[in-house]
Design a protein around this motif. Structure first.
Motif, mmCIF file in Angstrom:
data_model
loop_
_atom_site.group_PDB
_atom_site.id
_atom_site.type_symbol
_atom_site.label_atom_id
_atom_site.label_comp_id
_atom_site.label_asym_id
_atom_site.label_seq_id
_atom_site.Cartn_x
_atom_site.Cartn_y
_atom_site.Cartn_z
ATOM 1 N N LYS A 57 5.541 -2.831 -0.830
ATOM 2 C CA LYS A 57 5.531 -3.291 0.501
ATOM 3 C C LYS A 57 4.294 -3.112 1.271
ATOM 4 C CE LYS A 57 10.597 -2.402 0.585
ATOM 5 N NZ LYS A 57 11.733 -1.483 1.298
ATOM 6 N N LEU A 58 3.373 -2.835 0.648
ATOM 7 C CA LEU A 58 2.017 -2.674 1.327
ATOM 8 C C LEU A 58 1.379 -4.137 1.927
ATOM 9 C CD1 LEU A 58 -0.198 -0.237 -0.918
ATOM 10 C CD2 LEU A 58 0.638 0.424 1.369
ATOM 11 N N SER A 59 0.946 -4.042 3.074
ATOM 12 C CA SER A 59 0.512 -5.148 3.683
ATOM 13 C C SER A 59 -0.862 -5.212 3.274
ATOM 14 C CB SER A 59 0.886 -5.167 5.138
ATOM 15 O OG SER A 59 0.000 -4.140 5.852
ATOM 16 N N MET A 60 -1.514 -6.664 3.555
ATOM 17 C CA MET A 60 -2.964 -6.574 3.346
ATOM 18 C C MET A 60 -3.697 -5.598 4.258
ATOM 19 S SD MET A 60 -3.533 -8.926 0.913
ATOM 20 C CE MET A 60 -5.309 -9.120 1.294
ATOM 21 N N ALA A 61 -3.409 -5.496 5.483
ATOM 22 C CA ALA A 61 -3.982 -4.770 6.394
ATOM 23 C C ALA A 61 -4.109 -3.287 6.047
ATOM 24 C CB ALA A 61 -3.440 -4.890 7.639
ATOM 25 N N GLU A 62 -3.258 -2.776 5.272
ATOM 26 C CA GLU A 62 -3.184 -1.553 4.794
ATOM 27 C C GLU A 62 -3.954 -1.264 3.685
ATOM 28 O OE1 GLU A 62 1.369 0.332 5.867
ATOM 29 O OE2 GLU A 62 1.224 -1.498 4.439
#
Length: 413
Positions: free
Chosen positions: A318-323
């Motif tokens: 569930k990691l986003s690109m921003a993270e």
């Protein structure tokens, strides 16, 4: 009325994805927000929900196709129910001849089991869970679902994969085939795995990468952790681990050797007056590096909470690109897998990465006596184009000093 399903925004600087899996086929009924397909980008998997209720009339981009942002994926006919599929079982049921009465009596004990099986078969597992089960040759029967009505979620599959499997029963030996293809399996690499391979090779090709080593006596950190771990957990609601000590030690060393926290941009060196710490994490789908922004401004508790949160997201996919963007330095802990020593590969465009390893009791000569101490090998891989050997060795020595005497972190020594 027909509604278009298009590729959503994928994240900063991400312009294309690969269609990984279609969960619906033309003619299938779909509900609002029901998952239609999954897209794989360089970093994350993106689920595409249905914008309307209706029938999937056409799939434009097939599995394996590369699609850009806002590209057409499929068409949905609104308001059309998949009546053919739902009505067919009823027609067949009417046409069937009623069984003999004696058979009804004999089979009556099966009713409860049949109802249970029917309820389970009507339950739609999470699309991401189905994809992960397919990749690991698992079925719904192999995974205990925790969702509504026993629905299998992605976390359930990850839990099942983390548990040791029972030894398989011995099967009769199959005759050996002369055809080599019968003994091989060809599986296309995911976009994430392709990106990992490409970026690691780019790091070797573009950077003048060198690794220097040292070792650290973990006695002081382990004693401090054992003394305060219960109080720390009670006050902050998170466990006190080793990663916060290493993060703090690296931040301390980066302030003294700023070139390890810099990057090359053309013919310029960009020095960062902040530390965005990347924490490498292994997942069932590959290595990811979530980033803790402004780690140099954070307390031990804030760092531990951030690591726990990002680690859980990484495991659940569930990691986003921003993270995963904007890191200035990375820590990789191969010790959790039992690695004694290794040379980590840079995470471009960063100029340094610290490799942690397993803690091992070893005999050490201290004050003229041989004593047993918990020791860990440390490895710093760095870009020799901007980091000299003196700077790299100094960085690693400062990390060693801070860990062997954590009071130095408080005194900024």
């Amino acid at each position: 009325m027909s509604t278009e399903v298009r590729v959503p925004t994928l994240g900063e600087s991400v312009t294309e994805a690969t269609v990984a899996t279609w969960f619906k086929q033309p003619g299938d009924a779909v509900a609002v927000d029901e998952m239609l397909c999954e897209l794989e980008t360089d970093k994350v998997t993106v689920e595409v929900p249905s914008p309307v209720a209706g029938t999937l009339s056409e799939i434009v981009a097939a599995e394996g196709d590369t699609v850009g942002v806002d590209a057409l994926l499929a068409q949905i006919s609104e308001g059309e129910a998949a009546s053919t599929k739902s009505d067919a079982p009823k027609a067949d049921a009417k046409a069937e001849k009623a069984p003999e009465k004696v058979d009804q009596v004999d089979d009556s004990y099966k009713n409860d089991a049949a109802k249970t099986d029917s309820n389970r078969s009507d339950t739609e597992d999470a699309p991401s869970a189905k994809k992960l089960m397919a990749e690991n040759n698992l079925s719904s029967d192999d995974v205990k679902g925790t969702g509504k009505d026993g629905r299998v979620m992605k976390g359930d599959v990850l839990d099942a994969l983390s548990k040791p499997k029972d030894a398989p029963k011995a099967a009769p030996a199959a005759p050996r085939s002369s055809d080599q293809a019968d003994r091989e399996e060809r599986v296309k690499m995911t976009r994430l795995r392709q990106t990992i391979a490409r970026r690691l090779k780019e790091a070797q090709n573009t950077a003048a990468m060198l690794t220097t080593y040292n070792e650290v006596d973990m006695t002081a950190v382990m004693d401090l952790r054992n003394e305060y771990k219960d109080l720390f957990l009670k006050k902050h609601g998170v466990k006190l681990g080793f990663m916060s000590f290493f993060t703090k030690a690296c931040v301390h060393a980066l302030h003294e050797v700023p070139e390890v926290n810099a990057e090359i941009d053309g013919d310029h060196v960009v020095y960062k007056n902040y530390v965005n710490m990347g924490i490498a994490a292994g997942t069932p789908t590959g290595l990811v590096v979530p980033v803790i922004n402004d780690a140099d401004q954070m307390s031990f508790a804030a760092i531990e909470k951030a690591i726990a949160e990002k680690g859980a997201k990484a495991r659940d996919g569930k990691l986003s690109m921003a993270e995963m963007q904007g890191g200035t330095f990375t820590i990789s802990n191969g010790g959790v897998y039992g690695s004694l020593m290794s040379s980590p590969i840079l995470n471009p465009p960063q100029s340094g990465i610290l490799g942690m390893h397993t803690i091992q009791d070893r005999p050490m000569a201290i004050n003229g006596q041989v004593v047993i101490r918990p020791m860990m090998y440390l490895a710093l891989s760095y870009d020799h184009r901007i980091v000299d050997g003196k700077g790299a060795v100094t960085f690693l020595v400062r990390v060693k000093e801070a860990l062997e005497d954590p009071r130095r972190l408080l005194m900024d020594l």
